[in-house]
Design an enzyme around this catalytic site. Structure first.
Site, PDB file in Angstrom:
ATOM      1  N   SER A  36     -26.285  12.557   2.631  1.00  0.00           N
ATOM      2  CA  SER A  36     -26.005  13.880   2.065  1.00  0.00           C
ATOM      3  C   SER A  36     -26.786  14.994   2.753  1.00  0.00           C
ATOM      4  O   SER A  36     -26.324  16.136   2.801  1.00  0.00           O
ATOM      5  CB  SER A  36     -26.299  13.872   0.563  1.00  0.00           C
ATOM      6  OG  SER A  36     -25.387  13.013  -0.096  1.00  0.00           O
ATOM      7  N   PHE A  37     -27.953  14.678   3.290  1.00  0.00           N
ATOM      8  CA  PHE A  37     -28.754  15.695   3.982  1.00  0.00           C
ATOM      9  C   PHE A  37     -28.029  16.227   5.216  1.00  0.00           C
ATOM     10  O   PHE A  37     -28.181  17.391   5.582  1.00  0.00           O
ATOM     11  CB  PHE A  37     -30.116  15.101   4.375  1.00  0.00           C
ATOM     12  CG  PHE A  37     -31.100  16.130   4.843  1.00  0.00           C
ATOM     13  CD1 PHE A  37     -31.807  16.902   3.937  1.00  0.00           C
ATOM     14  CD2 PHE A  37     -31.326  16.328   6.195  1.00  0.00           C
ATOM     15  CE1 PHE A  37     -32.716  17.861   4.364  1.00  0.00           C
ATOM     16  CE2 PHE A  37     -32.226  17.277   6.641  1.00  0.00           C
ATOM     17  CZ  PHE A  37     -32.926  18.048   5.714  1.00  0.00           C
ATOM     18  N   GLU A  38     -27.233  15.389   5.856  1.00  0.00           N
ATOM     19  CA  GLU A  38     -26.516  15.784   7.073  1.00  0.00           C
ATOM     20  C   GLU A  38     -25.199  16.512   6.794  1.00  0.00           C
ATOM     21  O   GLU A  38     -24.588  17.076   7.706  1.00  0.00           O
ATOM     22  CB  GLU A  38     -26.231  14.555   7.937  1.00  0.00           C
ATOM     23  CG  GLU A  38     -27.461  13.919   8.547  1.00  0.00           C
ATOM     24  CD  GLU A  38     -28.285  13.073   7.581  1.00  0.00           C
ATOM     25  OE1 GLU A  38     -29.496  12.912   7.834  1.00  0.00           O
ATOM     26  OE2 GLU A  38     -27.738  12.577   6.570  1.00  0.00           O
ATOM     27  N   ALA A  54     -23.655  11.062  -2.652  1.00  0.00           N
ATOM     28  CA  ALA A  54     -24.304  10.598  -3.875  1.00  0.00           C
ATOM     29  C   ALA A  54     -25.796  10.491  -3.606  1.00  0.00           C
ATOM     30  O   ALA A  54     -26.217   9.738  -2.727  1.00  0.00           O
ATOM     31  CB  ALA A  54     -23.737   9.256  -4.318  1.00  0.00           C
ATOM     32  N   VAL A  55     -26.561  11.273  -4.349  1.00  0.00           N
ATOM     33  CA  VAL A  55     -28.015  11.229  -4.247  1.00  0.00           C
ATOM     34  C   VAL A  55     -28.517  10.716  -5.591  1.00  0.00           C
ATOM     35  O   VAL A  55     -28.284  11.345  -6.627  1.00  0.00           O
ATOM     36  CB  VAL A  55     -28.611  12.616  -3.928  1.00  0.00           C
ATOM     37  CG1 VAL A  55     -30.112  12.517  -3.723  1.00  0.00           C
ATOM     38  CG2 VAL A  55     -27.943  13.216  -2.695  1.00  0.00           C
ATOM     39  N   ILE A  56     -29.178   9.575  -5.558  1.00  0.00           N
ATOM     40  CA  ILE A  56     -29.615   8.918  -6.791  1.00  0.00           C
ATOM     41  C   ILE A  56     -31.137   8.937  -6.844  1.00  0.00           C
ATOM     42  O   ILE A  56     -31.809   8.542  -5.890  1.00  0.00           O
ATOM     43  CB  ILE A  56     -29.064   7.478  -6.854  1.00  0.00           C
ATOM     44  CG1 ILE A  56     -27.520   7.538  -6.801  1.00  0.00           C
ATOM     45  CG2 ILE A  56     -29.550   6.762  -8.107  1.00  0.00           C
ATOM     46  CD1 ILE A  56     -26.849   6.218  -6.568  1.00  0.00           C
ATOM     47  N   GLN A  94     -38.083   6.617  -7.048  1.00  0.00           N
ATOM     48  CA  GLN A  94     -39.468   6.715  -7.499  1.00  0.00           C
ATOM     49  C   GLN A  94     -40.267   7.775  -6.733  1.00  0.00           C
ATOM     50  O   GLN A  94     -41.436   7.984  -7.023  1.00  0.00           O
ATOM     51  CB  GLN A  94     -40.139   5.351  -7.311  1.00  0.00           C
ATOM     52  CG  GLN A  94     -39.392   4.205  -7.953  1.00  0.00           C
ATOM     53  CD  GLN A  94     -39.879   3.926  -9.354  1.00  0.00           C
ATOM     54  OE1 GLN A  94     -41.037   4.120  -9.649  1.00  0.00           O
ATOM     55  NE2 GLN A  94     -38.986   3.475 -10.213  1.00  0.00           N
ATOM     56  N   HIS A 117     -38.131  12.272  -2.780  1.00  0.00           N
ATOM     57  CA  HIS A 117     -37.058  12.327  -1.786  1.00  0.00           C
ATOM     58  C   HIS A 117     -35.767  12.887  -2.385  1.00  0.00           C
ATOM     59  O   HIS A 117     -35.084  13.707  -1.768  1.00  0.00           O
ATOM     60  CB  HIS A 117     -36.828  10.917  -1.221  1.00  0.00           C
ATOM     61  CG  HIS A 117     -35.810  10.851  -0.134  1.00  0.00           C
ATOM     62  ND1 HIS A 117     -34.549  10.348  -0.328  1.00  0.00           N
ATOM     63  CD2 HIS A 117     -35.866  11.238   1.167  1.00  0.00           C
ATOM     64  CE1 HIS A 117     -33.871  10.427   0.799  1.00  0.00           C
ATOM     65  NE2 HIS A 117     -34.641  10.964   1.722  1.00  0.00           N
ATOM     66  N   PHE A 121     -18.583  21.439  -3.495  1.00  0.00           N
ATOM     67  CA  PHE A 121     -19.794  20.632  -3.638  1.00  0.00           C
ATOM     68  C   PHE A 121     -19.461  19.381  -4.439  1.00  0.00           C
ATOM     69  O   PHE A 121     -19.419  19.398  -5.663  1.00  0.00           O
ATOM     70  CB  PHE A 121     -20.897  21.440  -4.332  1.00  0.00           C
ATOM     71  CG  PHE A 121     -22.205  20.709  -4.425  1.00  0.00           C
ATOM     72  CD1 PHE A 121     -23.020  20.593  -3.314  1.00  0.00           C
ATOM     73  CD2 PHE A 121     -22.619  20.147  -5.619  1.00  0.00           C
ATOM     74  CE1 PHE A 121     -24.233  19.922  -3.393  1.00  0.00           C
ATOM     75  CE2 PHE A 121     -23.825  19.473  -5.715  1.00  0.00           C
ATOM     76  CZ  PHE A 121     -24.636  19.364  -4.603  1.00  0.00           C
TER      77      PHE A 121
END
Length: 164
Positions: free
Chosen positions: A62-64, A86-88, A91, A94, A119
């Site tokens: 997702s960063f790219e 999908a960014v999950i 801990q 990040h 988005f």
């Protein structure tokens, strides 16, 4: 006064879409992609990768997504771009960095280029939540495609405002 609205009926000149899909968490992103394709197909869009209406661009994560999306938007070839990822939460911090930068980057591209950028990056606390949003309970991919169709149509309807 004039009222401008997007339409879901097929336009005289076919739309062109780009889908930018993150490979990271592909169990989720492939389901989102499937939902997008189903919606677009049911609204008369040829989703075949060999066709002329939808281009598929896979990126590592997702960063790219914003970098590639910007390149596509400035090309002038697309009526709308749908970003899927999908960014999950884990801990570490990040999650916050990736989700925040992806959101800021995507929002900036839309406002700077005038190309609708949808988005479609899920941000969830767990994999279970992501899967629920990608098909177990409903598929947000369908909604992202609907947003793209409506915005592409709306921007065409508003085109006379920027002409001449």
């Amino acid at each position: 006064m004039t009222v401008y609205e997007g339409s879901f009926t097929p336009p005289a000149r076919p739309f062109r879409f780009a889908l930018v899909i993150a490979r990271f968490n592909d169990l989720v992103t492939e389901k989102l992609l499937s939902g997008c394709q189903d919606c677009l197909k049911r609204h008369g869009i040829d989703v075949d990768p060999a066709g002329t209406q939808v281009d598929y661009i896979w990126v590592p994560g997702s960063f790219e997504v914003p970098l590639v999306t910007r390149k596509l938007a400035v090309s002038g070839q697309y009526d709308a771009i749908i970003c899927l990822g999908a960014v999950i939460r884990g801990q570490t911090p990040h999650f916050d960095f990736v989700a925040g930068e992806a959101a800021k980057g995507i929002a900036a591209i839309a406002s700077q280029t005038g190309v609708p950028v949808i988005f479609g990056i899920l941000t969830t606390d767990t994999m279970q939540q992501a899967l629920e949003r990608a098909g177990i309970k409903s598929n947000h991919g369908w909604g992202y495609a609907m947003n793209a169709l409506e915005m592409a149509s709306l921007m065409r309807a508003m085109a006379p405002l920027t002409e001449g």
